[in-house]
Design an enzyme around this catalytic site. Sequence first.
Site, short mmCIF file in Angstrom:
data_model
loop_
_atom_site.label_atom_id
_atom_site.label_comp_id
_atom_site.label_asym_id
_atom_site.label_seq_id
_atom_site.Cartn_x
_atom_site.Cartn_y
_atom_site.Cartn_z
N LYS A 132 0.88 -1.17 0.00
CA LYS A 132 0.00 0.00 0.00
C LYS A 132 0.91 1.22 0.00
O LYS A 132 1.58 1.51 0.99
CB LYS A 132 -0.91 0.02 1.23
CG LYS A 132 -1.70 1.32 1.33
CD LYS A 132 -2.66 1.37 2.48
CE LYS A 132 -3.10 2.80 2.75
NZ LYS A 132 -4.11 2.92 3.79
N GLY A 173 -8.81 8.46 9.32
CA GLY A 173 -9.22 8.46 10.73
C GLY A 173 -10.33 9.42 11.07
O GLY A 173 -10.65 9.59 12.25
N ASN A 188 -10.01 0.88 9.04
CA ASN A 188 -9.19 0.63 10.22
C ASN A 188 -9.79 1.31 11.46
O ASN A 188 -10.35 0.67 12.33
CB ASN A 188 -7.74 1.09 9.98
CG ASN A 188 -6.81 0.73 11.12
OD1 ASN A 188 -7.21 0.29 12.20
ND2 ASN A 188 -5.53 0.89 10.92
N THR A 189 -9.71 2.65 11.49
CA THR A 189 -10.11 3.39 12.69
C THR A 189 -11.53 3.05 13.16
O THR A 189 -11.76 2.86 14.35
CB THR A 189 -10.00 4.91 12.42
OG1 THR A 189 -8.66 5.19 12.02
CG2 THR A 189 -10.34 5.72 13.65
N ALA A 201 -9.82 5.00 3.70
CA ALA A 201 -9.74 6.16 4.59
C ALA A 201 -11.05 6.93 4.73
O ALA A 201 -11.72 7.23 3.74
CB ALA A 201 -8.65 7.14 4.14
N GLY A 202 -11.39 7.22 5.96
CA GLY A 202 -12.54 8.07 6.23
C GLY A 202 -13.86 7.33 6.37
O GLY A 202 -14.87 7.94 6.74
#
Lengths: 261, 69
Positions: free
Chosen positions: A101, A162, A210-211, A188-189
Amino acid sequence: MNIADDKLIINGQEISSRLFVGTGKFASNELMKSAIEASGAEIVTVALRRVDIDNKNDDMLSAIDSDKYLLLPNTSGARDSAEAIRLARLARAASGINWLKLEVTPDPYYLLPDPIETLKAAEVLVKEGFVVLPYINADPVLAKRLEEVGTATVMPLAAPIGTNRGLSTRDAIEIIIDQANVPVVVDAGIGLPSHAADAMEMGADAVLVNTAIATAADPVMMAQAFKLATEAGRIAYKTGAAAESKMAVASSPLTGFLRDE
Amino acid sequence: MSKLKINGKEKDFSHKIPSCLSELLELLEVDGATVVAEIDGEIIERSKFETTKLQEGQSIELIRFVGGG
């Protein structure tokens, strides 16, 4: 359509799940392990950092079964193409894995990816035999340029890393999906399962989360929710949405009412 | 002078520096199986940790995977 037959192919390799998960921010390795399992993900991202000589923690890799998961090292922390290339080579030496990545984020506040440095690094790394999955802003022109230099996917952001703000780049991601000849992974996001479902309904090939999982009150349950949402969105996309209408279209019969006309 | 720079910090080995990377890792109590190393910017494969001799003043990076997104 049988969802089991609807496989994601990246660089000729069949990937069993359209949900990719990150391994950052989990409270413990045990929790991370259980959440990854509940997510059903096959692709799992990791980062590279210096060993803390004064405070040697447990090795997180021991919590991830490398036979079961495809580790996707990232180049997080790289501020330019040279740093990203160095991290990529280290990741390959550390793991023997040539999937990567690619992320180049010089801006510490919004962590937005640098398009020029990302493209420069991608060109070099593809030539070195890396399977490059670049993290990019939702820029359709950049996505095509990356595809042209041979990246295996493009991974446009929904919102900054995040932030859990969902598909703030929706219109641009739609164009990327429309034009791409490689899988589009929305990265992301993504903060809620509904955001993941939304991206999949639009035709994204996968999502990376992830987050939203790692910092949920119960990461294992949230991982499961993301798994279901990603699958639901994909099935809906493959099925095709029913037609919209401005006026109501009754679902129940308009005859046989219990009244005299 | 028996110094190496390890992960950006100078480390003084009172008598002499470790002879090879494996010895250094042992001394630092770092599990070599999960680490990748760079000496003066050059990546050293794990299989070469035992045969890679160290010299005073070298800059060594010890790197491993951590959680990330």
